[in-house]
Scaffold this motif. Structure first.
Motif, PDB file in Angstrom:
ATOM      1  N   UNK A 174     -11.629  -0.103  15.385  1.00  0.00           N
ATOM      2  CA  UNK A 174     -11.067   0.353  14.104  1.00  0.00           C
ATOM      3  C   UNK A 174      -9.819   1.189  14.327  1.00  0.00           C
ATOM      4  N   UNK A 175      -9.815   1.969  15.404  1.00  0.00           N
ATOM      5  CA  UNK A 175      -8.661   2.818  15.714  1.00  0.00           C
ATOM      6  C   UNK A 175      -7.437   1.968  16.045  1.00  0.00           C
ATOM      7  N   UNK A 179      -2.654   0.444  12.799  1.00  0.00           N
ATOM      8  CA  UNK A 179      -1.245   0.037  12.625  1.00  0.00           C
ATOM      9  C   UNK A 179      -1.131  -1.136  11.653  1.00  0.00           C
ATOM     10  N   UNK A 180      -2.123  -1.979  11.666  1.00  0.00           N
ATOM     11  CA  UNK A 180      -2.067  -3.173  10.825  1.00  0.00           C
ATOM     12  C   UNK A 180      -2.505  -2.899   9.384  1.00  0.00           C
ATOM     13  N   UNK A 185      -2.886  -3.872   3.556  1.00  0.00           N
ATOM     14  CA  UNK A 185      -3.081  -3.280   2.228  1.00  0.00           C
ATOM     15  C   UNK A 185      -2.101  -3.860   1.218  1.00  0.00           C
ATOM     16  N   UNK A 186      -0.829  -3.952   1.602  1.00  0.00           N
ATOM     17  CA  UNK A 186       0.195  -4.511   0.705  1.00  0.00           C
ATOM     18  C   UNK A 186      -0.133  -5.966   0.358  1.00  0.00           C
ATOM     19  N   UNK A 187      -0.517  -6.708   1.372  1.00  0.00           N
ATOM     20  CA  UNK A 187      -0.831  -8.123   1.148  1.00  0.00           C
ATOM     21  C   UNK A 187      -2.041  -8.278   0.243  1.00  0.00           C
ATOM     22  N   UNK A 188      -3.085  -7.525   0.502  1.00  0.00           N
ATOM     23  CA  UNK A 188      -4.303  -7.620  -0.306  1.00  0.00           C
ATOM     24  C   UNK A 188      -4.043  -7.196  -1.752  1.00  0.00           C
ATOM     25  N   UNK A 189      -3.216  -6.171  -1.937  1.00  0.00           N
ATOM     26  CA  UNK A 189      -2.896  -5.720  -3.293  1.00  0.00           C
ATOM     27  C   UNK A 189      -2.153  -6.810  -4.062  1.00  0.00           C
ATOM     28  N   UNK A 190      -1.197  -7.479  -3.393  1.00  0.00           N
ATOM     29  CA  UNK A 190      -0.455  -8.571  -4.031  1.00  0.00           C
ATOM     30  C   UNK A 190      -1.407  -9.686  -4.460  1.00  0.00           C
ATOM     31  N   UNK A 191      -2.283 -10.083  -3.553  1.00  0.00           N
ATOM     32  CA  UNK A 191      -3.260 -11.129  -3.855  1.00  0.00           C
ATOM     33  C   UNK A 191      -4.164 -10.709  -5.012  1.00  0.00           C
ATOM     34  N   UNK A 192      -4.617  -9.488  -4.955  1.00  0.00           N
ATOM     35  CA  UNK A 192      -5.550  -9.005  -5.979  1.00  0.00           C
ATOM     36  C   UNK A 192      -4.888  -8.967  -7.355  1.00  0.00           C
ATOM     37  N   UNK A 193      -3.646  -8.470  -7.386  1.00  0.00           N
ATOM     38  CA  UNK A 193      -2.924  -8.414  -8.659  1.00  0.00           C
ATOM     39  C   UNK A 193      -2.715  -9.813  -9.230  1.00  0.00           C
ATOM     40  N   UNK A 328     -10.166  -0.977  -1.179  1.00  0.00           N
ATOM     41  CA  UNK A 328     -10.821   0.328  -1.221  1.00  0.00           C
ATOM     42  C   UNK A 328     -11.026   0.872   0.200  1.00  0.00           C
ATOM     43  N   UNK A 329     -11.431  -0.025   1.090  1.00  0.00           N
ATOM     44  CA  UNK A 329     -11.649   0.394   2.484  1.00  0.00           C
ATOM     45  C   UNK A 329     -10.338   0.830   3.135  1.00  0.00           C
ATOM     46  N   UNK A 330      -9.280   0.038   2.902  1.00  0.00           N
ATOM     47  CA  UNK A 330      -7.994   0.350   3.520  1.00  0.00           C
ATOM     48  C   UNK A 330      -7.378   1.628   2.936  1.00  0.00           C
ATOM     49  N   UNK A 331      -7.548   1.803   1.636  1.00  0.00           N
ATOM     50  CA  UNK A 331      -7.000   3.005   1.011  1.00  0.00           C
ATOM     51  C   UNK A 331      -7.754   4.256   1.460  1.00  0.00           C
ATOM     52  N   UNK A 332      -9.005   4.048   1.915  1.00  0.00           N
ATOM     53  CA  UNK A 332      -9.801   5.171   2.422  1.00  0.00           C
ATOM     54  C   UNK A 332     -10.068   5.014   3.918  1.00  0.00           C
ATOM     55  N   UNK A 333      -9.106   4.454   4.646  1.00  0.00           N
ATOM     56  CA  UNK A 333      -9.333   4.119   6.056  1.00  0.00           C
ATOM     57  C   UNK A 333      -9.564   5.361   6.911  1.00  0.00           C
ATOM     58  N   UNK A 334      -8.892   6.431   6.577  1.00  0.00           N
ATOM     59  CA  UNK A 334      -9.106   7.674   7.332  1.00  0.00           C
ATOM     60  C   UNK A 334     -10.558   8.145   7.208  1.00  0.00           C
ATOM     61  N   UNK A 335     -11.076   8.022   5.987  1.00  0.00           N
ATOM     62  CA  UNK A 335     -12.483   8.386   5.784  1.00  0.00           C
ATOM     63  C   UNK A 335     -13.401   7.446   6.541  1.00  0.00           C
ATOM     64  N   UNK A 336     -13.009   6.171   6.567  1.00  0.00           N
ATOM     65  CA  UNK A 336     -13.793   5.166   7.301  1.00  0.00           C
ATOM     66  C   UNK A 336     -13.796   5.484   8.795  1.00  0.00           C
ATOM     67  N   UNK A 337     -12.629   5.826   9.340  1.00  0.00           N
ATOM     68  CA  UNK A 337     -12.533   6.198  10.755  1.00  0.00           C
ATOM     69  C   UNK A 337     -13.367   7.438  11.064  1.00  0.00           C
ATOM     70  N   UNK A 338     -13.282   8.395  10.176  1.00  0.00           N
ATOM     71  CA  UNK A 338     -14.035   9.639  10.368  1.00  0.00           C
ATOM     72  C   UNK A 338     -15.541   9.361  10.379  1.00  0.00           C
ATOM     73  N   UNK A 339     -15.972   8.461   9.510  1.00  0.00           N
ATOM     74  CA  UNK A 339     -17.382   8.088   9.458  1.00  0.00           C
ATOM     75  C   UNK A 339     -17.803   7.419  10.769  1.00  0.00           C
TER      76      UNK A 339
END
Length: 548
Positions: A174-175, A179-180, A185-193, A328-339
């Motif tokens: 995960x660490x 970088x990716x 996140x940008x790509x997924x947001x475009x697809x989702x929108x 949601x995971x990518x926007x909270x990736x720091x929290x995910x890493x911390x977990x």
């Protein structure tokens, strides 16, 4: 106690049965006569994996049976736990050329693992190559753990260590992925929108196709009504039929039949027909064409989405939900890493705590072993002994956090060194014998088997080893293969093993020595092939020295 051992069709052994008693049983014989095959047979009884190469040439199967009596409580308890008869213990191994081997305990088929568990409670077998393990520093930890029977706690530790390694891999992966994350996140947001704006509905394409087919039929009606209306309109607008009627009216004085009437009727009928067709066209046309265009546009839009994402419509709806989770995971990736980091640290602490507990058990074992080992070696004609179980801390390994090596000094003033740097062959044999005696005592074994534990031992040391075996045999049953007359003379039962060739086949023979036969065999061990009076007298003296 092992009462008897039956061996059939094992290598050069055709069919022999050996009866044992409590105390010390010794087996002597020339090299190659088949003594080690007895050890192989006992190893099979103790759960060693069978090899069809052991089957005697020409036979279909080999058979080994061991009969134990006067069972210890720990053995009967184990048998009861496995729902096996517990009065006596009969272990049988059947080895076949075809590989359909059998393991039976009291006439019940059991697994090889179950047999190993049972054998651990019965006794221990020392093989000649075991002594060599002392000169390999890497085996020190294995030997130490055997004294504490730490297999179960080590297995529990390994589960925790594996869990830590998995959590660590997950976190490190995960660490590296950080970088990716922004690009994803940008790509997924475009697809989702895009998918959200599409307002996707389950099975919408099927419904659209049905509506389009219905409206396409209406289009055909509208097209042909328009064509009919336009043609009639052309006729009425040019007023040709009216002009024909006027022309016929001017000929009224001539008797031309009903032509004027018929044309008049056609003129008025056509005018009425034009109005009716126009009214029908308005009714049918309504908004159908506009609706059809909208539906077709929607249909082809959805098909393009399917093509773009390489997914059917219903899967796109599921994918849209997955995208939301990923965003949601990518926007909270720091929290995910911390977990993940917390999970990794927790798993490490659990594994480390288990390793520390094992290390503490080992250090207590080491103190006991150091004391017992020094005392035992001094009883085996080694005047000076300094022995230390040396610990070195490591990172988490499959063995815990300990790196262990046995250090010994057999000469006063000399520093402690690994066995391979300081001990002679005879000293290694006596050291292994000392360890085995302690092992038997710690685990309260009822049977101990030694294959030339006295290898390389001579002089006064051979007498000490013999006395030690005799003393050990008062506490537990001992079976020893030996070349030392001092050891053989201490036996309650002395078997001599030979091999003979009959009709071009070699067979192992076994004989229980008594009286003069035993004296001669001991004398032979003392002097070699040429017997002397001195050797015979010495043999008799050795037998007299046997303690009652």
């Amino acid at each position: 106690m092992l009462k008897s051992l039956t061996i059939k069709n094992l290598a050069i052994i055709e069919d022999i049965t050996i009866d044992f008693s409590s105390g010390l049983t010794c087996l002597t014989g020339e090299t190659g006569a088949g003594k080690s095959l007895l050890i192989d047979s006992l190893n099979l009884i103790f759960g060693k994996r069978a090899d069809s190469d052991l089957i005697r040439f020409g036979a279909e199967q080999a058979y080994i049976k061991a009969h134990f009596i006067n069972l210890d409580e720990k053995i009967t308890t184990y048998l009861k736990s496995q729902e096996l008869p517990d009065k006596d213990l009969i272990i049988e191994r059947v080895i076949t050329i075809k590989g359909s081997n059998k393991v039976l305990v009291n006439d019940v088929l059991v697994t090889l693992q179950s047999l190993k568990e049972l054998a651990f409670l019965i006794g221990d077998i020392h093989e000649q190559h075991d002594t060599a393990s002392l000169i390999n520093p890497e085996t020190s930890l294995t030997i130490l753990d055997a004294f504490g029977n730490l297999t179960e706690v080590l297995n529990s530790y390994l589960i925790l260590k594996f869990n830590y390694e998995e959590k660590s891999k997950l976190y490190e992966h995960a660490l590296k992925e950080t970088i990716k994350q922004q690009d994803q996140l940008d790509k997924f947001k475009y697809y989702y929108d895009e998918l959200t704006k599409a307002n996707l509905v389950f099975d919408e394409l099927t419904a659209l196709k049905e509506q389009i087919n219905t409206l396409r039929n209406k289009k055909e009606i509208v097209t042909n009504l328009e064509k009919a209306y336009e043609n009639i309109k052309i006729i009425t607008e040019e007023d040709l039929l009216y002009q024909s009627l006027k022309a016929l009216q001017s000929l009224e004085k001539f008797n031309l039949g009903n032509l004027q009437e018929r044309v008049a009727n056609s003129y008025y009928e056509l005018d009425d027909l034009k109005g009716e067709i126009y009214q029908k066209l308005l009714e049918v046309k309504d908004v159908s064409l506009l609706e059809l265009n909208n539906l077709e546009e929607r249909y082809f839009f959805l098909k393009e989405l399917e093509k773009k994402y390489q997914k059917p419509l219903n899967s796109l709806i599921t994918y849209q939900e997955e995208l939301q989770d990923e965003i949601l995971k990518l926007e909270n990736y720091d929290l995910y890493l911390e977990k993940l980091l917390k999970q990794k640290e927790k798993a490490y602490q659990e594994a480390f705590k288990s390793a520390e507990d094992i290390s503490q058990k080992r250090q207590k074992l080491a103190l006991m072993l150091e004391k017992e080992f020094i005392a035992s070696l001094k009883n085996l004609a080694i005047d000076y002994v300094s022995f230390k179980v040396h610990f070195k801390k490591t990172e988490l390994t499959n063995n815990g956090i300990d790196d262990v090596i046995f250090l010994i000094s057999l000469n006063e003033g000399e520093p402690l060194k690994p066995f391979y740097k300081t001990a002679s062959g005879g000293e290694l044999s006596r050291s292994m014998f000392a360890l085995k005696m302690i092992y038997g005592k710690v685990h309260n074994l009822s049977l101990m088997v030694f294959d030339e534990i006295d290898l390389g031992v001579s002089g006064e040391a051979s007498l000490k080893v013999a006395d030690a075996l005799e003393q050990l045999a008062k506490e537990r049953q001992v079976i020893a293969i030996t070349h030392l007359p001092q050891v053989a003379s201490k036996a309650s039962f002395h078997y001599h093993i030979t091999k003979a060739t009959n009709q071009e086949r070699t067979t192992t023979n076994l004989k229980l020595l008594k009286g003069e036969e035993r004296v001669y065999q001991l004398a032979y061990l003392l002097s070699g092939s040429k017997l002397t009076e001195g050797a015979l007298l010495h043999a008799k003296e050795l037998l007299k020295e046997k303690k009652p």
